[in-house]
Design an enzyme around this catalytic site. Structure first.
Site, PDB file in Angstrom:
ATOM      1  N   GLY A 184      -8.727 -21.466 -35.025  1.00 53.02           N
ATOM      2  CA  GLY A 184      -9.373 -22.064 -36.202  1.00 53.02           C
ATOM      3  C   GLY A 184     -10.874 -21.818 -36.236  1.00 53.02           C
TER       4      GLY A 184
ATOM      5  N   GLY B 116     -13.902 -22.392 -25.968  1.00 52.67           N
ATOM      6  CA  GLY B 116     -13.887 -21.719 -27.271  1.00 52.67           C
ATOM      7  C   GLY B 116     -14.518 -22.598 -28.338  1.00 52.67           C
TER       8      GLY B 116
ATOM      9  N   THR C 285      -9.738 -29.890 -21.038  1.00 54.83           N
ATOM     10  CA  THR C 285      -8.781 -28.841 -20.693  1.00 54.83           C
ATOM     11  C   THR C 285      -8.037 -29.238 -19.424  1.00 54.83           C
ATOM     12  OG1 THR C 285      -8.420 -26.588 -19.893  1.00 54.83           O
ATOM     13  CG2 THR C 285     -10.595 -27.465 -19.536  1.00 54.83           C
ATOM     14  N   ILE C 286      -6.758 -28.921 -19.396  1.00 56.08           N
ATOM     15  CA  ILE C 286      -6.003 -29.176 -18.165  1.00 56.08           C
ATOM     16  C   ILE C 286      -6.449 -28.205 -17.072  1.00 56.08           C
ATOM     17  CG2 ILE C 286      -3.996 -30.057 -19.405  1.00 56.08           C
ATOM     18  CD1 ILE C 286      -2.599 -27.336 -18.567  1.00 56.08           C
ATOM     19  N   ASP C 287      -7.134 -27.105 -17.458  1.00 56.75           N
ATOM     20  CA  ASP C 287      -7.521 -26.085 -16.472  1.00 56.75           C
ATOM     21  C   ASP C 287      -8.706 -26.521 -15.609  1.00 56.75           C
ATOM     22  OD1 ASP C 287      -5.640 -24.558 -17.828  1.00 56.75           O
ATOM     23  OD2 ASP C 287      -7.152 -23.592 -19.094  1.00 56.75           O
TER      24      ASP C 287
ATOM     25  N   ARG D 272      16.402 -21.854  -0.120  1.00 53.45           N
ATOM     26  CA  ARG D 272      15.828 -20.851  -1.013  1.00 53.45           C
ATOM     27  C   ARG D 272      14.294 -20.841  -0.940  1.00 53.45           C
ATOM     28  NH1 ARG D 272      19.420 -22.330  -6.363  1.00 53.45           N
ATOM     29  NH2 ARG D 272      20.973 -20.695  -6.096  1.00 53.45           N
TER      30      ARG D 272
ATOM     31  N   GLY E 157      -3.638 -22.745 -15.810  1.00 53.71           N
ATOM     32  CA  GLY E 157      -4.981 -22.780 -15.226  1.00 53.71           C
ATOM     33  C   GLY E 157      -5.881 -21.639 -15.671  1.00 53.71           C
TER      34      GLY E 157
ATOM     35  N   ARG F 190      14.060 -18.249  -6.385  1.00 56.07           N
ATOM     36  CA  ARG F 190      14.111 -18.648  -7.792  1.00 56.07           C
ATOM     37  C   ARG F 190      12.699 -18.956  -8.287  1.00 56.07           C
ATOM     38  NH1 ARG F 190      18.490 -16.984  -7.163  1.00 56.07           N
ATOM     39  NH2 ARG F 190      20.512 -17.962  -7.657  1.00 56.07           N
TER      40      ARG F 190
ATOM     41  N   GLN G 207       3.027 -29.047 -18.816  1.00 58.14           N
ATOM     42  CA  GLN G 207       1.824 -29.548 -18.136  1.00 58.14           C
ATOM     43  C   GLN G 207       0.813 -30.145 -19.107  1.00 58.14           C
ATOM     44  OE1 GLN G 207       0.880 -26.291 -14.827  1.00 58.14           O
ATOM     45  NE2 GLN G 207       2.038 -25.488 -16.529  1.00 58.14           N
TER      46      GLN G 207
HETATM   47  O1  F6P Z   1      -6.379 -23.703 -21.542  1.00 54.08           O
HETATM   48  C1  F6P Z   1      -5.237 -24.481 -21.459  1.00 54.08           C
HETATM   49  C2  F6P Z   1      -4.011 -23.616 -21.366  1.00 54.08           C
HETATM   50  O2  F6P Z   1      -2.882 -24.469 -21.280  1.00 54.08           O
HETATM   51  C3  F6P Z   1      -4.017 -22.585 -20.238  1.00 54.08           C
HETATM   52  O3  F6P Z   1      -3.723 -23.159 -19.000  1.00 54.08           O
HETATM   53  C4  F6P Z   1      -2.993 -21.602 -20.738  1.00 54.08           C
HETATM   54  O4  F6P Z   1      -3.234 -20.311 -20.210  1.00 54.08           O
HETATM   55  C5  F6P Z   1      -3.225 -21.619 -22.223  1.00 54.08           C
HETATM   56  O5  F6P Z   1      -3.858 -22.850 -22.534  1.00 54.08           O
HETATM   57  C6  F6P Z   1      -1.969 -21.488 -23.045  1.00 54.08           C
HETATM   58  O6  F6P Z   1      -2.351 -21.396 -24.371  1.00 54.08           O
HETATM   59  P1  F6P Z   1      -1.340 -21.488 -25.598  1.00 54.08           P
HETATM   60  O7  F6P Z   1      -1.233 -22.942 -25.940  1.00 54.08           O
HETATM   61  O8  F6P Z   1      -2.017 -20.701 -26.652  1.00 54.08           O
HETATM   62  O9  F6P Z   1      -0.029 -20.935 -25.181  1.00 54.08           O
END
Ligand code: F6P
Length: 364
Positions: A80, A118, A140-142, A177, A185, A278, A286
């Site tokens: 956006g 962003g 951000t979760i990252d 396994r 991330g 696996r 997440q």
């Molecule tokens: O930045 C958060 C995140 O969930 C990253 O961990 C992941 O690479 C990306 O966004 C996934 O983005 P999208 O929601 O566009 O699939």
């Protein structure tokens, strides 16, 4: 009579648990305590650029019960950008002047943007090039936004990924396994390290440490030799082998995402060792769910700090946690930075190594 001070709030980029807690704080403090008008823009800038406008004129009741909700009541999008806005017919145009004009028409004094790197970049440009006063709130979760020690959403995602490691343990042991878990991330290993260390993984592969296959396979075979007939490997989506590159996949909309390294690692382990292997990709699970208490508190504190910055007229800043206190950094400074990766001297890494966890760079 003086017009009420009017603030706009929006959420941009991928969602993270805690967004609603920020919105709730801004509305509760802004509307109820300070008597301001708070307007929510729906779906990032989309709601502002459409006709009719899609905005919410917040009152106290609209944020009741949202503290525990994942996602964002405002909606969000990660395509956006008003400087290169994708129209419904697929064309791209610069709508940034309209953003400034429409906010002015609404009597908005400034915008609180809750987003990732962003969104912070877009907002910094809006302020510099279009004169829109902005305050950023990082999410951000990252956990990879520079300038802040922590972002909300991370704790919730790390707790969920850790539980996934716990669950994989029992089934891995039953079936003898190797279980590979791919976590998100982007180009930082915070989530992989937290869940791998917290869940007791045997191998953790992170973007900051390119791995060698012999080190990974060596660890798995040594466990076998010690009669440990199962293993857990946590792989960050941005992890890569030495000399290799990040694994990406193409989405149906033509946008590339990190991801796929988990299956690659699992296949290689199975092929080279013969061990039954696996792969589980946690993906967007997440990002969902109710925020942990820690994230609710952090998000609320960040929302409050954003209101305080607006109250003092300190625009052009991003709320940040520094030395465990709420603070802020210049938005323009943020633009000169890259993603905040794990520091290699992080004691969580040395702790993991002391526990025998392999990162794939160990001499064999
Ligand atoms: O930045 C958060 C995140 O969930 C990253 O961990 C992941 O690479 C990306 O966004 C996934 O983005 P999208 O929601 O566009 O699939």
């Amino acid at each position: 009579m003086n017009a009420k001070r009017t603030l706009a709030v929006m959420t941009g980029g991928g969602d993270a648990p805690g967004l609603n807690a920020v919105i709730r704080t801004i509305v509760k403090q802004g509307v109820t305590q300070l008597g301001w008008r708070v307007i929510g823009l729906e779906d990032s800038f989309d709601g502002l650029l459409e006709t009719p406008l899609r905005i919410i004129d917040f009152d106290r009741d609209q944020v009741r019960g949202i503290l525990t909700m994942g996602g964002t009541i405002l909606g969000t999008t990660n395509h956006g950008d008003p400087f290169s806005f994708r129209e419904s017919d697929g064309s791209v145009s610069d709508r940034s002047v309209e953003v400034a004009e429409r906010l002015k028409l609404l009597g908005v004094e400034g915008l609180i943007a809750i987003g990732g790197d962003g969104s912070m970049g877009i907002c910094s440009r809006l302020m510099k090039e279009r004169g829109v006063p902005v305050i950023g709130v990082p999410k951000t979760i990252d956990n990879d936004i520079p300038g802040t020690e922590i972002t909300f959403g991370f704790d919730t995602a790390a707790a969920f990924a850790t539980e996934a490691v716990d669950r994989l343990h029992s089934t891995a042991e039953s079936h003898e396994r190797v279980m590979v878990l791919e976590v998100m991330g982007r180009d930082a290993g915070h989530l992989a390290l937290a869940s791998g260390l917290g869940g007791g993984a045997d191998v953790i592969l992170i973007p900051e440490i390119p791995f060698r296959w012999d080190a990974v396979l060596g660890k798995l075979m040594r466990r076998r030799a010690f009669k440990r007939h199962f293993s857990i490997v946590v792989v960050a989506e941005g992890a890569k082998p030495e000399g290799g590159s990040v694994t990406e996949h193409m989405n149906a909309d033509g946008r590339k995402s990190h991801g796929g390294i988990g299956f690659l690692v699992a296949d290689e382990i199975a092929r080279r060792t013969g061990l039954e292997t696996r792969c589980t990709v946690l993906g967007h699970l997440q990002r969902g769910g109710t925020p942990t208490p820690r994230d609710r508190v952090l998000a609320s504190r960040m929302g409050h700090h954003a209101v305080e910055l607006a109250r003092r007229g300190e625009w052009g800043r991003m709320v940040a946690m520094r030395a465990n206190r709420m603070d802020s950094v210049e938005l323009s400074w943020l633009l000169t930075q890259t993603a905040r990766q794990l520091s290699l001297d992080d004691d969580a890494i040395s702790t993991a190594r002391a526990l025998g966890i392999v990162f794939g760079d160990e001499a064999q």
